[in-house]
Structure formats: structure tokens, C-alpha cells
Design a protein around this motif. Sequence first.
Motif, mmCIF file in Angstrom:
data_model
loop_
_atom_site.group_PDB
_atom_site.id
_atom_site.type_symbol
_atom_site.label_atom_id
_atom_site.label_comp_id
_atom_site.label_asym_id
_atom_site.label_seq_id
_atom_site.Cartn_x
_atom_site.Cartn_y
_atom_site.Cartn_z
ATOM 1 N N CYS A 203 43.124 35.906 46.272
ATOM 2 C CA CYS A 203 42.186 35.439 45.269
ATOM 3 C C CYS A 203 41.990 36.399 44.307
ATOM 4 C CB CYS A 203 40.985 34.436 45.591
ATOM 5 S SG CYS A 203 41.357 33.012 46.174
ATOM 6 N N HIS A 204 41.653 37.779 44.880
ATOM 7 C CA HIS A 204 41.077 38.835 44.010
ATOM 8 C C HIS A 204 42.170 39.846 43.459
ATOM 9 C CE1 HIS A 204 36.971 37.986 44.790
ATOM 10 N NE2 HIS A 204 37.171 37.402 46.005
ATOM 11 N N ASP A 214 50.352 41.175 41.800
ATOM 12 C CA ASP A 214 50.363 42.561 41.098
ATOM 13 C C ASP A 214 49.852 43.359 42.121
ATOM 14 O OD1 ASP A 214 50.733 44.517 39.662
ATOM 15 O OD2 ASP A 214 49.598 43.879 37.942
ATOM 16 N N ILE A 215 50.826 44.007 42.886
ATOM 17 C CA ILE A 215 50.172 44.947 44.104
ATOM 18 C C ILE A 215 49.517 46.215 43.409
ATOM 19 C CG2 ILE A 215 50.810 46.351 45.904
ATOM 20 C CD1 ILE A 215 50.699 43.399 46.289
ATOM 21 N N GLY A 216 49.900 46.783 42.097
ATOM 22 C CA GLY A 216 49.346 47.738 41.497
ATOM 23 C C GLY A 216 47.983 47.435 41.132
ATOM 24 N N ALA A 217 47.511 46.262 41.151
ATOM 25 C CA ALA A 217 46.243 45.776 40.594
ATOM 26 C C ALA A 217 45.593 45.102 41.739
ATOM 27 C CB ALA A 217 46.163 45.009 39.298
ATOM 28 N N SER A 218 45.728 45.764 42.924
ATOM 29 C CA SER A 218 45.026 45.023 44.164
ATOM 30 C C SER A 218 43.581 45.036 43.995
ATOM 31 C CB SER A 218 45.735 45.919 45.315
ATOM 32 O OG SER A 218 46.978 45.616 45.710
ATOM 33 N N PHE A 219 43.084 43.775 44.151
ATOM 34 C CA PHE A 219 41.788 43.579 44.427
ATOM 35 C C PHE A 219 41.094 43.873 42.953
ATOM 36 C CE2 PHE A 219 42.217 45.513 48.840
ATOM 37 C CZ PHE A 219 42.326 44.323 49.160
ATOM 38 N N ALA A 220 41.879 43.905 41.828
ATOM 39 C CA ALA A 220 41.330 44.128 40.440
ATOM 40 C C ALA A 220 40.470 42.846 39.850
ATOM 41 C CB ALA A 220 42.102 44.681 39.414
ATOM 42 N N ASN A 222 41.125 38.266 39.534
ATOM 43 C CA ASN A 222 42.059 37.118 38.880
ATOM 44 C C ASN A 222 41.446 36.205 38.056
ATOM 45 O OD1 ASN A 222 43.895 35.335 38.681
ATOM 46 N ND2 ASN A 222 44.543 35.135 40.816
ATOM 47 N N ASP A 223 41.836 36.020 36.865
ATOM 48 C CA ASP A 223 40.998 35.108 36.209
ATOM 49 C C ASP A 223 41.678 33.799 36.036
ATOM 50 O OD1 ASP A 223 39.207 36.786 35.254
ATOM 51 O OD2 ASP A 223 40.364 37.443 33.574
ATOM 52 N N GLN A 224 42.724 33.542 36.877
ATOM 53 C CA GLN A 224 43.566 32.299 36.789
ATOM 54 C C GLN A 224 43.938 31.829 38.139
ATOM 55 O OE1 GLN A 224 47.012 33.493 34.578
ATOM 56 N NE2 GLN A 224 46.276 33.054 32.660
ATOM 57 N N LEU A 225 42.807 31.392 38.759
ATOM 58 C CA LEU A 225 42.861 30.808 40.164
ATOM 59 C C LEU A 225 42.914 29.380 40.086
ATOM 60 C CD1 LEU A 225 39.648 32.361 42.113
ATOM 61 C CD2 LEU A 225 42.248 32.886 42.205
ATOM 62 N N GLY A 227 42.553 25.609 39.953
ATOM 63 C CA GLY A 227 41.487 24.884 39.231
ATOM 64 C C GLY A 227 40.880 25.313 38.206
ATOM 65 N N GLY A 228 41.262 26.671 37.750
ATOM 66 C CA GLY A 228 40.486 27.298 36.593
ATOM 67 C C GLY A 228 39.348 28.135 36.988
ATOM 68 N N SER A 229 38.945 28.382 38.098
ATOM 69 C CA SER A 229 38.133 29.363 38.380
ATOM 70 C C SER A 229 38.474 30.917 38.187
ATOM 71 C CB SER A 229 37.464 28.951 39.798
ATOM 72 O OG SER A 229 38.567 29.091 40.702
ATOM 73 N N LYS A 230 37.710 31.680 38.577
ATOM 74 C CA LYS A 230 38.121 33.082 38.717
ATOM 75 C C LYS A 230 37.482 33.909 39.697
ATOM 76 C CE LYS A 230 37.631 32.974 33.371
ATOM 77 N NZ LYS A 230 36.957 33.498 32.215
ATOM 78 N N ALA A 231 38.112 35.049 40.077
ATOM 79 C CA ALA A 231 37.777 35.739 41.135
ATOM 80 C C ALA A 231 37.752 37.394 40.375
ATOM 81 C CB ALA A 231 38.877 35.938 42.342
ATOM 82 N N PRO A 232 36.318 37.780 40.624
ATOM 83 C CA PRO A 232 36.106 39.201 40.134
ATOM 84 C C PRO A 232 36.692 40.293 40.805
ATOM 85 C CG PRO A 232 34.343 38.640 41.269
ATOM 86 C CD PRO A 232 35.262 37.440 41.219
ATOM 87 N N SER A 233 36.734 41.356 40.291
ATOM 88 C CA SER A 233 37.233 42.684 40.859
ATOM 89 C C SER A 233 36.321 43.166 42.215
ATOM 90 C CB SER A 233 37.158 43.794 39.916
ATOM 91 O OG SER A 233 37.453 44.970 40.817
#
Length: 305
Positions: A203-204, A214-220, A222-225, A227-233
Motif C-alpha cells: 500500500c505504501h 516502483d521499487i525506487g520509491a519504496s515506502f514513499a 501511494n495516492d491511488q489505492l 477504492g480511491g484512498s491514499k497511503a502516506p509515506s
Amino acid sequence: MRRLLTFVSGIAVLGAAGLGAVIAWPVGSAVTPITTQGNVDQGAYLARASGCIACHTNFEAGGAPLAGGAPLETPFGTFYPPNLTTDPEHGIGAWTAEQFAKAVRQGIGPDGTPYYPSFPYTFYADFSDQDVADLWAAFQTVPPVAEPAPKNDVGFPFDQRWGLKLWRAAFFYDPKTEPIEGRSDGWNRGRELVRGAAHCGACHTPRNLAGGRDIGASFAGNDQLPGGSKAPSIRPKDLEAKDWTVSNLAYALQTGITPSGDAFGGSMAEVVREGTRFLTADDRQAMALYLLDKDTVEASNAGSN
């Protein structure tokens, strides 16, 4: 990006003969017999940590435990987590332990069909035979529910399962949950949970157009989960900027309460309610310790979550 380009290029160059070869191409590897004696309690614990109950139970509709999950709405269609009860027709009651192992660690069903990556099997790839045996023992105690989960609502071309073979070749990453020499037991346990069972990176971490992480942005974040929800860095510097510490992050994984006194919402509230609050205090502490260590992001970018 290179993996995405490889994935797109692979589809573009497929001719009729190539398409036939991909469709016939078997995926996965043989599974050795699971002879280890499973522990029901340990399996139930791992199932909680892995999100099995949260994903495969439709709580809002009053569904029975593990009888099929709530819909996951994605850009590729709507996915319905399947029935994992012991019903032999609609669940996994007719499976063998080896088929279960292949499904969990490789994302391949008993008939050889690859699963959609809405099932985070890539994070479970390092589960040991003991882990699998424990999970299998726990699932054998689940009462059967003779109801099928709804079929996935996925349109063309995403309904063509052969395409998942190309996706796996491009985006099936080793979770790298093995311990790192010289690090503490707590840090290594946190690494094992965060990168593996708890699949925080699912999710993150942002995803590309093909749904690969995007492994280069691991844990950074995700704004497109679904159902439309988001996961912060959840990178260390971003957690620290929001006043997260090892202590209050471990507490939040138990209670859902943030340092500001607010409460988690959306999918993270479900993660806590159905998963992390059941973990031991030591395991929650280990996850927090790992996530707040500045070496974590560098290690992640080297090729995992």
C-alpha cells in the motif's frame, strides 16, 4: 521503469506464435512435500499478521470469516478475494498442503492459473515450510461456507490471465526478508514483518501503469489505492517530520491512535483492527524500529519493497 518498459515491449512484440507460446508457458516451480507439523496457534497469528482475515472477510456485508472478501476497486477492474474456508467446492477444502504452499508463495492456483497481484503473494514468497504448515493447520479449523465469492469483474485485456505471466516476469520481486548480519534481533524481526507478512510496501509504495511497484520509491506513499484512498509515506524522515517515534508508532499499530490524538481511517484502520493489534508488543515494536531506521529506505531501494 526498466521493468515497465520490458513489460510493455514484451506485449508489443508478441505475434501469433509468440502469444501461443506465452499462453502455453507454465509458470512457477515444483513444491516439495510439506511434511512439517503445523501449529494452529502460530498459523492463526501469521494469518492475522498477513492480513488474511482482513482481506478475505466481507465485514460490511456480514460475511463469515474467510468466506470471501469485500470488493477491491482498481483501475484494472474489481477484484473479490476468494473463499478460503474448508468448503471443498467453493473454498480450499479439496486442496493439498502443497497446493496451498504454491498459492501462498508463488501466486499460482491448483490448476496452474496465476493469481492477480491483488493477492500480495510476492510478499509471502520467503515463507518457510514451517510458516506454510502453520497457516495450513490454522485454515483447517475454519468452518466451511458453501458459498462462492463473486467473480472478479475485470474487462479486456486484463481478463486474459496469460498476461499475468508477463507481469510476473517483470514485477515479481524477491521480498528479501532474510536477516541482515550485524543488526539486532528486533530490527531483523521488523524487516521480516514489514517486507514480508505485513506487506507494508503493498500500500505504501506507488505503482506504475501496469500495477507494478516502483521499487525506487519504496515506502514513499501511494495516492491511488483501491477504492480511491491514499497511503502516506512511511519513510523515516517523513515519519519523524510528523512526530512519529518507535514508541508511538508501536502504540498506533495496537490502537490506531496517532501522535496527534487522531485515529487511523480507511484501510489502515482495518489493518490495525483485523491485524496488527493482535501482534505481540515485541513484534509491533520491531516493525516500528525497522520503519524508523534511516537505513531502511536505502536497503529497500537496493531491490525489495
